[in-house]
Write a protein that holds these residues in place. Structure first.
Motif, PDB file in Angstrom:
ATOM      1  N   ASP A 183       0.823  -1.213   0.000  1.00 42.20           N
ATOM      2  CA  ASP A 183       0.000   0.000   0.000  1.00 42.20           C
ATOM      3  C   ASP A 183       0.854   1.259   0.000  1.00 42.20           C
ATOM      4  N   ASP A 184       2.160   1.102  -0.140  1.00 38.58           N
ATOM      5  CA  ASP A 184       3.114   2.203  -0.255  1.00 38.58           C
ATOM      6  C   ASP A 184       3.993   1.868  -1.458  1.00 38.58           C
ATOM      7  N   PRO A 231      -4.586  -3.244  -2.366  1.00 42.51           N
ATOM      8  CA  PRO A 231      -5.622  -3.653  -1.412  1.00 42.51           C
ATOM      9  C   PRO A 231      -6.793  -2.683  -1.420  1.00 42.51           C
ATOM     10  N   GLN A 232      -7.904  -3.130  -0.875  1.00 40.79           N
ATOM     11  CA  GLN A 232      -9.109  -2.307  -0.803  1.00 40.79           C
ATOM     12  C   GLN A 232      -8.977  -1.367   0.391  1.00 40.79           C
ATOM     13  N   GLY A 233      -8.704  -0.100   0.110  1.00 35.71           N
ATOM     14  CA  GLY A 233      -8.474   0.887   1.164  1.00 35.71           C
ATOM     15  C   GLY A 233      -7.642   2.028   0.632  1.00 35.71           C
ATOM     16  N   LEU A 234      -6.913   2.698   1.522  1.00 31.41           N
ATOM     17  CA  LEU A 234      -6.067   3.814   1.122  1.00 31.41           C
ATOM     18  C   LEU A 234      -4.706   3.295   0.653  1.00 31.41           C
ATOM     19  N   PHE A 291      -9.244   3.498  -2.457  1.00 34.64           N
ATOM     20  CA  PHE A 291      -9.783   2.391  -3.248  1.00 34.64           C
ATOM     21  C   PHE A 291     -10.748   1.540  -2.417  1.00 34.64           C
ATOM     22  N   SER A 292     -11.334   2.142  -1.386  1.00 32.10           N
ATOM     23  CA  SER A 292     -12.197   1.374  -0.485  1.00 32.10           C
ATOM     24  C   SER A 292     -13.464   0.872  -1.170  1.00 32.10           C
ATOM     25  N   ASP A 343      -7.693  -5.583  -5.346  1.00 32.58           N
ATOM     26  CA  ASP A 343      -7.795  -6.956  -4.850  1.00 32.58           C
ATOM     27  C   ASP A 343      -8.730  -6.955  -3.645  1.00 32.58           C
ATOM     28  N   ARG A 344      -9.959  -7.355  -3.865  1.00 33.54           N
ATOM     29  CA  ARG A 344     -10.963  -7.295  -2.803  1.00 33.54           C
ATOM     30  C   ARG A 344     -10.710  -8.299  -1.684  1.00 33.54           C
TER      31      ARG A 344
END
Length: 501
Positions: A183-184, A231-234, A291-292, A343-344
């Protein structure tokens, strides 16, 4: 998967081939299967010996069945992401296994001139240079690249570049995404030009030198039009414009908003919501995208046309001669940079951004004691005609082309100054070594600090003013540089050097 290593562990990963799209042609920008976004291996650089960067030749696969001869730092193309810690010493060795001189320039680091890696610090073929860098500046996204005078454009274009991160020990206190490669995510953006056989092409004289070389394909981390799974999130993206001259106006194709959290020299005081972000050569930015909801996205860039003489020549004969808005653009003037798929099955670790960012690089200047003026000159005598009719033009600053034996400015250690930079004929990204600065104005209009933060590159359309102070020394044998970061301009003499003491 994150890989943190010293040399003995790193070398086993340095020859991994990178898959890329199967088409080489103009349709490649918009069609063809996407490769998975390559993530450069992560090298933690501390005080221990054994951290080695080797400038090597390689063959890199940009597209299936098309391999090009390239350069890289301990890899076939580009280099590992170096991670250093604030308040600690980073010890590493740069070794030259090429047949021409290189340097190792730590772009954006606050280190003395003899550790900066400018043109005076050449590493001859077969030689190496060991350095101990005392890291004493806020966390941020920086980079490293070779910087020999007259060959910087060629060597960076071929691949002698990589990303460099500085982290604080209290990095988790900001509640920002920080899982490298998950996520980075680092994004090293470069434009490339290929022959019909898929080999890399490069030109650094004539009109290519006048405007700066511009390729017609976009590579991210060495892959053409790749796809990232997040990933689903920030998700945090660290953006580096490592192109020789191309300016990017980045946005998402669905016009979603995102938040900028950092620029050249570190974090901003608070997140800034945007829908578009311009990056000139050598500029960096950190953004966080939500991307939530699980929707895929495409990062695209508007083609930023060449502006000559305040735009007077932007759409006429000179623009056509100098490349104008060439690039892998659609009819709407937009080209593809990166596809992003969610990727949920994975949930992001961070669900909300903080309202303020701890550890931001804030200005701490005294009252300026003097003003210096720098005029970026496109035409030096017959320099313009030399560029138009072939050969490398003769460019300069304040009426002088670069001379390695001349010190252009002498700066006092610890004193604050205002530098006024003006550009004739076209826009330029102006870079200063050895420090970070605050942009006061652009084209006579005040700049809000919270919008762009501390910088080491400023985009000069007509004029800009910066507030600058140097806290690291530089001597005549190893001075700091200031220059246009269009690399063909720098190689053609739009550069000066200065001491600090």
């Amino acid at each position: 998967m994150v890989i943190a290593m010293h040399r003995r562990r790193f070398l086993q990963y340095s020859t991994v081939a990178i898959a890329a799209p199967a088409l080489v042609g103009r349709a490649l920008a918009q069609t063809g299967a996407s490769a998975t976004l390559p993530i450069p291996p992560l090298m933690d650089v501390g005080e221990d010996a054994g951290n080695l960067l080797e400038a090597v030749t390689g063959r890199h696969r940009f597209a299936e069945n098309f391999e090009a001869e390239t350069l890289g730092w301990s890899r076939d193309h580009l280099g590992p992401t170096l991670r250093m810690r604030r308040g600690r010493t980073a010890r590493l060795t740069a070794r030259n296994r090429l047949d021409s001189p290189i340097t190792a320039h730590w772009h954006g680091l606050h280190v003395p001139g003899w550790q900066d890696g400018g043109p005076q610090s050449l590493i001859a073929p077969g030689q190496e240079l060991e350095q101990r860098l005392d890291i004493d500046q806020p966390a941020g996204t920086f980079w490293y690249h070779s910087h020999p005078h007259g060959r910087t454009g060629y060597q960076v274009y071929r691949g002698l570049a990589g990303m460099l991160l500085i982290e604080d020990d209290d990095k988790a206190s900001n509640n920002l995404p920080l899982n490298y490669g998950v996520d980075d995510i680092p994004l090293i953006i470069q434009d490339k030009s290929f022959s019909s056989r898929g080999t890399l092409e490069y030109d650094d004289d004539g009109m290519a030198a006048m405007q700066g070389f511009r390729g017609d394909r976009i590579a991210v981390n060495g892959a053409l039009a790749p796809k990232a799974r997040v990933p689903q999130g920030l998700v945090r993206f660290r953006l580096l414009n490592a192109s020789n001259s191309r300016v990017y106006a980045l946005r998402f194709n669905d016009n979603r908003s995102f938040h900028q959290i950092g620029s050249d020299a570190g974090l901003l005081p608070a997140p800034v919501e945007r829908r578009k972000l311009q990056l000139a050569p050598a500029e960096r930015a950190e953004i966080v995208v939500d991307f939530s909801e699980g929707a895929a996205a495409r990062l695209v860039s508007e083609d930023v046309p060449l502006e000559m003489m305040g735009g007077m020549m932007g759409g006429g004969m000179m623009s056509g001669m100098m490349g104008g808005s060439s690039g892998p653009a659609t009819r709407e003037g937009v080209f593809r940079v990166l596809d992003i798929e969610v990727d949920r099955s994975r949930t992001g670790a961070i669900t909300a951004l903080p309202q303020e960012l701890l550890g931001a690089h804030l200005p701490t200047f005294d009252e300026p004691v003097r003003r210096r003026r720098f005029q970026l000159n496109m035409m030096m005598g017959m320099g313009m005609m030399r560029g138009i009719f072939g050969g490398r033009p003769k460019l300069g600053i304040n009426g002088k082309t670069y001379d390695m034996d001349r010190i252009d400015q002498q700066v006092r250690l610890g004193e604050t100054e205002v530098w006024q930079i003006t550009a004739d004929m076209m826009s330029h990204p102006f870079h200063v070594h050895g420090t970070s600065f605050q942009v006061l104005s652009q084209n006579g209009r005040p700049v809000e600090f919270g919008e762009i933060g501390m910088k080491d590159v400023v985009w000069v359309e007509n004029s800009a003013e910066i507030l600058v102070r140097f806290d690291k020394p530089a001597i005549a044998d190893a001075p700091f540089m200031y220059h246009c970061h269009i690399l063909e301009h720098e190689d053609s003499g739009m550069m000066g050097q200065f001491t600090v003491g």
